[in-house]
Write a protein that holds these residues in place. Structure first.
Motif, PDB file in Angstrom:
ATOM      1  N   LEU A   1      31.245  24.858  92.167  1.00 31.29           N
ATOM      2  CA  LEU A   1      30.239  25.729  91.890  1.00 31.29           C
ATOM      3  C   LEU A   1      28.898  24.490  90.922  1.00 31.29           C
ATOM      4  O   LEU A   1      27.819  24.831  91.421  1.00 31.29           O
ATOM      5  N   LEU A   2      30.066  24.882  89.771  1.00 31.60           N
ATOM      6  CA  LEU A   2      28.537  23.578  88.928  1.00 31.60           C
ATOM      7  C   LEU A   2      28.225  22.270  89.064  1.00 31.60           C
ATOM      8  O   LEU A   2      27.422  21.683  89.460  1.00 31.60           O
ATOM      9  N   ALA A   3      29.658  21.820  90.372  1.00 34.90           N
ATOM     10  CA  ALA A   3      28.800  20.256  90.795  1.00 34.90           C
ATOM     11  C   ALA A   3      27.809  20.684  91.674  1.00 34.90           C
ATOM     12  O   ALA A   3      27.116  19.711  92.301  1.00 34.90           O
TER      13      ALA A   3
ATOM     14  N   THR B   1      23.976  32.574  90.955  1.00 33.36           N
ATOM     15  CA  THR B   1      25.174  31.418  91.045  1.00 33.36           C
ATOM     16  C   THR B   1      25.817  32.124  88.965  1.00 33.36           C
ATOM     17  O   THR B   1      27.216  31.794  89.129  1.00 33.36           O
ATOM     18  N   ILE B   2      24.708  32.694  88.502  1.00 31.91           N
ATOM     19  CA  ILE B   2      25.204  33.338  87.050  1.00 31.91           C
ATOM     20  C   ILE B   2      26.946  34.203  87.572  1.00 31.91           C
ATOM     21  O   ILE B   2      27.252  34.498  87.086  1.00 31.91           O
ATOM     22  N   LYS B   3      26.501  35.364  88.565  1.00 28.14           N
ATOM     23  CA  LYS B   3      27.416  36.325  89.067  1.00 28.14           C
ATOM     24  C   LYS B   3      28.559  35.350  89.055  1.00 28.14           C
ATOM     25  O   LYS B   3      29.904  36.304  89.176  1.00 28.14           O
ATOM     26  N   GLU B   4      28.711  34.772  90.192  1.00 25.77           N
ATOM     27  CA  GLU B   4      29.727  33.810  90.801  1.00 25.77           C
ATOM     28  C   GLU B   4      30.379  33.410  89.546  1.00 25.77           C
ATOM     29  O   GLU B   4      31.944  33.409  89.461  1.00 25.77           O
ATOM     30  N   ALA B   5      29.594  33.090  88.723  1.00 26.35           N
ATOM     31  CA  ALA B   5      30.281  31.822  87.989  1.00 26.35           C
ATOM     32  C   ALA B   5      30.646  33.199  86.735  1.00 26.35           C
ATOM     33  O   ALA B   5      32.483  32.529  85.887  1.00 26.35           O
ATOM     34  N   GLN B   6      30.764  33.540  86.575  1.00 25.67           N
ATOM     35  CA  GLN B   6      30.970  35.413  85.801  1.00 25.67           C
ATOM     36  C   GLN B   6      32.181  35.850  86.358  1.00 25.67           C
ATOM     37  O   GLN B   6      32.953  35.946  85.994  1.00 25.67           O
ATOM     38  N   THR B   7      32.348  35.744  87.739  1.00 26.58           N
ATOM     39  CA  THR B   7      33.499  36.283  88.333  1.00 26.58           C
ATOM     40  C   THR B   7      34.836  34.853  88.250  1.00 26.58           C
ATOM     41  O   THR B   7      35.628  35.652  87.994  1.00 26.58           O
ATOM     42  N   LEU B   8      34.266  33.834  88.465  1.00 29.92           N
ATOM     43  CA  LEU B   8      35.047  32.766  88.858  1.00 29.92           C
ATOM     44  C   LEU B   8      36.055  33.042  87.108  1.00 29.92           C
ATOM     45  O   LEU B   8      37.281  32.586  87.013  1.00 29.92           O
ATOM     46  N   LEU B   9      34.975  33.078  86.082  1.00 33.86           N
ATOM     47  CA  LEU B   9      35.274  33.116  84.511  1.00 33.86           C
ATOM     48  C   LEU B   9      36.374  33.857  83.943  1.00 33.86           C
ATOM     49  O   LEU B   9      37.402  33.680  83.850  1.00 33.86           O
ATOM     50  N   SER B  10      35.663  35.239  84.521  1.00 39.08           N
ATOM     51  CA  SER B  10      36.882  36.428  84.736  1.00 39.08           C
ATOM     52  C   SER B  10      38.204  36.386  85.191  1.00 39.08           C
ATOM     53  O   SER B  10      39.668  36.634  84.574  1.00 39.08           O
TER      54      SER B  10
ATOM     55  N   ARG C   1      26.324  29.086  79.442  1.00 39.93           N
ATOM     56  CA  ARG C   1      26.224  27.879  79.048  1.00 39.93           C
ATOM     57  C   ARG C   1      26.769  26.785  80.022  1.00 39.93           C
ATOM     58  O   ARG C   1      26.215  26.163  80.522  1.00 39.93           O
ATOM     59  N   LEU C   2      27.459  27.417  80.951  1.00 38.51           N
ATOM     60  CA  LEU C   2      28.238  26.265  82.118  1.00 38.51           C
ATOM     61  C   LEU C   2      27.155  26.165  83.064  1.00 38.51           C
ATOM     62  O   LEU C   2      26.890  24.777  83.683  1.00 38.51           O
ATOM     63  N   VAL C   3      26.267  27.158  83.390  1.00 39.50           N
ATOM     64  CA  VAL C   3      25.287  26.482  85.147  1.00 39.50           C
ATOM     65  C   VAL C   3      24.159  26.359  84.248  1.00 39.50           C
ATOM     66  O   VAL C   3      23.774  25.302  84.644  1.00 39.50           O
ATOM     67  N   SER C   4      24.191  26.374  82.713  1.00 40.64           N
ATOM     68  CA  SER C   4      23.176  25.469  82.638  1.00 40.64           C
ATOM     69  C   SER C   4      23.398  24.543  81.976  1.00 40.64           C
ATOM     70  O   SER C   4      21.778  23.332  82.308  1.00 40.64           O
ATOM     71  N   LEU C   5      24.271  23.991  82.009  1.00 43.80           N
ATOM     72  CA  LEU C   5      24.716  22.830  81.341  1.00 43.80           C
ATOM     73  C   LEU C   5      24.592  22.286  82.687  1.00 43.80           C
ATOM     74  O   LEU C   5      24.042  21.035  82.918  1.00 43.80           O
TER      75      LEU C   5
ATOM     76  N   LEU D   1      22.262  18.646  83.875  1.00 41.61           N
ATOM     77  CA  LEU D   1      22.669  17.374  84.390  1.00 41.61           C
ATOM     78  C   LEU D   1      21.910  16.670  85.374  1.00 41.61           C
ATOM     79  O   LEU D   1      21.925  15.745  85.793  1.00 41.61           O
ATOM     80  N   THR D   2      21.546  17.885  86.089  1.00 36.00           N
ATOM     81  CA  THR D   2      21.700  17.513  87.963  1.00 36.00           C
ATOM     82  C   THR D   2      19.562  17.089  87.374  1.00 36.00           C
ATOM     83  O   THR D   2      20.035  15.315  87.932  1.00 36.00           O
ATOM     84  N   GLN D   3      18.950  17.908  86.637  1.00 34.40           N
ATOM     85  CA  GLN D   3      18.475  16.991  86.413  1.00 34.40           C
ATOM     86  C   GLN D   3      18.425  15.378  85.763  1.00 34.40           C
ATOM     87  O   GLN D   3      17.314  15.066  86.348  1.00 34.40           O
ATOM     88  N   ARG D   4      19.068  15.365  84.776  1.00 30.96           N
ATOM     89  CA  ARG D   4      19.222  14.063  84.140  1.00 30.96           C
ATOM     90  C   ARG D   4      20.116  13.094  85.660  1.00 30.96           C
ATOM     91  O   ARG D   4      19.140  11.850  85.190  1.00 30.96           O
ATOM     92  N   VAL D   5      20.388  13.609  86.474  1.00 32.78           N
ATOM     93  CA  VAL D   5      20.818  11.976  87.155  1.00 32.78           C
ATOM     94  C   VAL D   5      19.450  12.275  88.324  1.00 32.78           C
ATOM     95  O   VAL D   5      19.814  11.228  88.388  1.00 32.78           O
ATOM     96  N   LEU D   6      19.060  13.443  88.492  1.00 34.18           N
ATOM     97  CA  LEU D   6      17.246  13.132  89.593  1.00 34.18           C
ATOM     98  C   LEU D   6      16.373  12.348  88.787  1.00 34.18           C
ATOM     99  O   LEU D   6      16.025  11.633  89.743  1.00 34.18           O
ATOM    100  N   ILE D   7      16.335  12.265  87.435  1.00 31.85           N
ATOM    101  CA  ILE D   7      15.190  11.349  86.938  1.00 31.85           C
ATOM    102  C   ILE D   7      16.658   9.714  86.443  1.00 31.85           C
ATOM    103  O   ILE D   7      15.564   8.989  86.126  1.00 31.85           O
TER     104      ILE D   7
END
Length: 206
Positions: A88-90, A130-139, A154-158, A162-168
């Motif tokens: 999900l994060l990748a 996306t946040i809700k899915e991350a919460q479900t998986l973390l639980s 935190r993880l979705v924001s990370l 990172l996506t922005q950094r790769v993009l630029i």
């Protein structure tokens, strides 16, 4: 016999042409003529499927979300929770040239969403999903309940950063993926914070 037209395929072809135009000219540069040139489909035929340019642009935004959601769902169905979270994060990290173009189109929509309520609503719903899915998986991974909302954000924001950094070009896709991968085991073994533990007089949540 007249050739039968697959209308869903034709709509998809038009939307792919729209994305090509957005990647090259931005959303402000979208015209029926530009999309017709990108697809080889006549302006009249495009208007048959999309009554206005705004309808076409909005359909393109929905299609980006649907494609990303379907891609993730198909992969995640066979994964363990920590693997699905990593996936999900990748998902948004642009690791190929074609994927980079897709992410660039998505960021064009992100910018547009700030002034276009309809696009903004689609983006907000996707982001919250996306946040809700991350919460479900973390639980499911056993993360303490009181830490789940914070860790998901935190993880979705990370991932977004990172996506922005790769993009630029400020980081490689491999570097971004390694950072994300390193975070997942930390979360899997995250202890309950002493400052957030229930008081002795209250039973602990299970």
């Amino acid at each position: 016999m007249p050739k039968r037209v697959d209308h869903e395929q034709r709509r998809a072809e038009i939307i792919v042409g729209l994305w090509a135009v957005i990647n090259g000219r931005g959303i402000e540069g979208v015209t029926y003529q530009a999309v017709a040139q990108a697809t080889g489909i006549s302006v009249g035929r495009i208007q048959h499927y999309f009554a206005s340019k705004d309808d076409l642009i909005l359909a393109g935004c929905r299609a980006v979300v649907e494609r990303a959601s379907d891609r993730y769902a198909n992969r995640a169905a066979s994964l363990e929770p920590h693997e699905a979270l990593r996936d999900l994060l990748a998902e948004p990290i642009p690791h190929t040239t074609s994927f980079r173009l897709g992410v660039a189109v998505w960021y064009a929509y992100l910018v547009r969403g700030g002034i276009d309520p309809a696009i903004g609503a689609i983006i907000a719903e996707f982001a919250q999903g996306t946040i809700k899915e991350a919460q479900t998986l973390l639980s499911a991974m056993g993360t303490p309940r009181d830490q789940v909302p914070r860790e998901a954000l935190r993880l979705v924001s990370l991932s977004n950063g990172l996506t922005q950094r790769v993009l630029i070009g400020a980081a490689s896709a491999q570097e971004a993926l390694e950072v994300l991968a390193a975070e997942i085991p930390v979360v899997r073994n995250a202890p309950t914070s002493p400052t957030l533990s229930p008081s002795p007089s209250r039973p602990k949540s299970r």
